[in-house]
Design an enzyme around this catalytic site. Structure first.
Site, mmCIF file in Angstrom:
data_model
loop_
_atom_site.group_PDB
_atom_site.id
_atom_site.type_symbol
_atom_site.label_atom_id
_atom_site.label_comp_id
_atom_site.label_asym_id
_atom_site.label_seq_id
_atom_site.Cartn_x
_atom_site.Cartn_y
_atom_site.Cartn_z
ATOM 1 N N CYS A 80 0.740 -1.283 0.023
ATOM 2 C CA CYS A 80 -0.004 0.010 0.015
ATOM 3 C C CYS A 80 1.049 1.450 -0.004
ATOM 4 O O CYS A 80 1.548 1.342 0.939
ATOM 5 C CB CYS A 80 -0.754 0.008 1.285
ATOM 6 S SG CYS A 80 -2.004 1.300 1.597
ATOM 7 N N CYS A 192 -0.772 3.917 -6.324
ATOM 8 C CA CYS A 192 -1.669 3.257 -5.304
ATOM 9 C C CYS A 192 -1.898 1.962 -6.140
ATOM 10 O O CYS A 192 -2.170 1.834 -7.316
ATOM 11 C CB CYS A 192 -2.943 4.043 -5.226
ATOM 12 S SG CYS A 192 -4.362 3.001 -4.632
HETATM 13 N N1 DGL Z 1 -3.877 0.702 -1.909
HETATM 14 C C1 DGL Z 1 -3.732 1.802 -1.077
HETATM 15 C C2 DGL Z 1 -2.468 2.311 -1.883
HETATM 16 O O1 DGL Z 1 -1.484 1.913 -2.437
HETATM 17 C C3 DGL Z 1 -4.755 2.749 -0.662
HETATM 18 C C4 DGL Z 1 -5.861 2.795 -1.135
HETATM 19 C C5 DGL Z 1 -6.849 3.302 0.007
HETATM 20 O O2 DGL Z 1 -6.949 2.511 0.986
HETATM 21 O O3 DGL Z 1 -7.070 4.402 -0.338
HETATM 22 O O4 DGL Z 1 -2.374 3.576 -1.621
#
Ligand code: DGL
Length: 270
Positions: A80, A192
Site C-alpha cells: 500500500c 496506489c
Molecule cells: N492501496 C492503497 C495504496 O496503495 C490505498 C488505497 C486506500 O485505502 O485509499 O495507496
C-alpha cells in the site's frame, strides 16, 4: 546485510487497506512459488487514502504486533503506497523482522517520459506527504506533473475485483481536466496499488501508447536483498487471509482469495 534463508516455514505477510495488494501478491507468487503468504486487508478502516500519518502508523503497529503473536513472520510487505510512504521508516523501528513497501516510482517515470509530461495518480495522503511534495516541487522545474487523487478511483478498483460492473464514463469523469490538456502525459505513475487492478480500463479511456508504472518490480528487488531464495524447496504452502471486519462483501472477498490458493480465512480483532 545478512540475508534470511528461505525455509518451508517462511511466511510473508502482505498488508493493504483493501484488495490493492493483490497486484503485488499476483506478481510475486509466480516467482516465489513455495512461500506461505498471509494477506491482511484492513477493511475495517478502508480506505486509507485520506487518513492521517499518525493513524496509519498506529494502526500498522497494532496489526503487526497482533499478527506476530500468532505467526512467525519472515518478511512484511506493505503493499500500500499510502501506508508505506507515511509509516515505513518509523514502523521498522518497532519490529525485528524486515519490512519493505511500495512507493510511487517517480524516478522511473522521469527516465521513461519523452514528452516530459507525467501523470501521477495516488491517494491524497500519499500526495500530501512531505517527501512526495518536495520531489514534485523539484521536478516541476523541468517536467509537467499532472496530479490526480481520487478516492472514487480506489473505490471503483475495489468494486471491479468484487465483481461489480465498472462504468468507463465514471473513470473518464475523474480525468475530465486531462482531456483538455494540450499535451497528454506519456507516462503515468500508478501510485496506489488499487490502480493497477484497473489498468485495462485506464488504457481504454486514455490515448494509446501511454506507459503505466507501478512498483511491482521493485518489490522483487528489495525482497531478494533480504531473503535468500531456494526454488527447490517442497511446496507446502499454507496461505491465510485476515480481514478486520465482517461486511456484506466478505463472501466475495473469500472467493477472490480462494481462487488465488488461500484456503484459511480469519478475522483479526483490532
Ligand atoms: N492501496 C492503497 C495504496 O496503495 C490505498 C488505497 C486506500 O485505502 O485509499 O495507496
Amino acid at each position: 546485510m545478512t540475508k534470511n534463508f528461505l525455509t518451508s516455514q517462511t511466511t510473508i505477510f502482505i498488508f493493504d487497506s483493501g484488495l490493492g495488494g493483490i497486484t503485488i501478491y499476483n506478481y510475486i507468487k509466480n516467482i516465489f512459488l513455495n512461500i506461505n503468504f498471509i494477506y491482511l486487508l484492513d477493511n475495517k478502516y478502508f480506505p486509507y487514502g485520506n487518513k492521517s500519518k499518525n493513524f496509519i502508523l498506529q494502526r500498522l503497529i497494532k496489526i503487526l504486533q497482533k499478527i506476530s503473536l500468532y505467526h512467525d513472520i519472515s518478511l512484511v510487505i506493505i503493499a500500500c503506497n499510502t501506508a508505506s510512504i507515511t509509516s515505513l521508516p518509523e514502523l521498522k523501528k518497532y519490529f525485528s523482522f524486515p519490512i519493505i513497501g511500495v512507493t510511487p516510482v517517480i524516478d522511473l517515470a522521469i527516465r521513461k517520459t519523452n514528452n516530459k509530461v507525467i501523470g501521477f495518480l495516488a491517494t491524497n495522503t500519499t500526495l500530501q506527504n512531505y517527501k512526495i511534495q518536495n520531489k514534485i516541487n523539484l521536478l516541476k522545474k523541468k517536467y509537467i506533473i499532472k496530479i490526480i487523487s481520487s478516492p472514487k478511483l480506489v473505490f471503483l478498483a475495489e468494486q471491479k475485483l468484487l465483481g461489480y460492473e465498472i462504468i468507463l464514463s465514471e473513470i473518464k469523469k475523474i480525468f475530465f481536466s486531462w482531456y483538455k490538456l494540450k499535451i497528454f502525459p506519456d507516462t503515468i505513475i500508478l501510485g496506489c496499488t488499487h490502480f493497477s487492478l484497473i489498468i485495462n480500463e485506464l488504457k481504454i479511456v486514455f490515448p494509446k501508447n501511454i506507459i503505466f508504472l507501478d512498483a511491482k518490480q521493485y518489490i522483487i528487488y528489495k525482497f531478494k536483498q533480504i531473503i535468500q531464495y531456494n526454488k527447490n524447496l517442497s511446496d507446502t504452502k499454507k496461505n491465510i487471509v485476515y480481514y478486520t471486519k465482517i461486511n456484506r462483501n466478505i463472501s466475495k472477498i473469500k472467493n477472490i482469495f480462494l481462487k488465488m490458493n488461500f484456503h484459511i480465512f480469519k478475522k483479526l480483532e483490532t
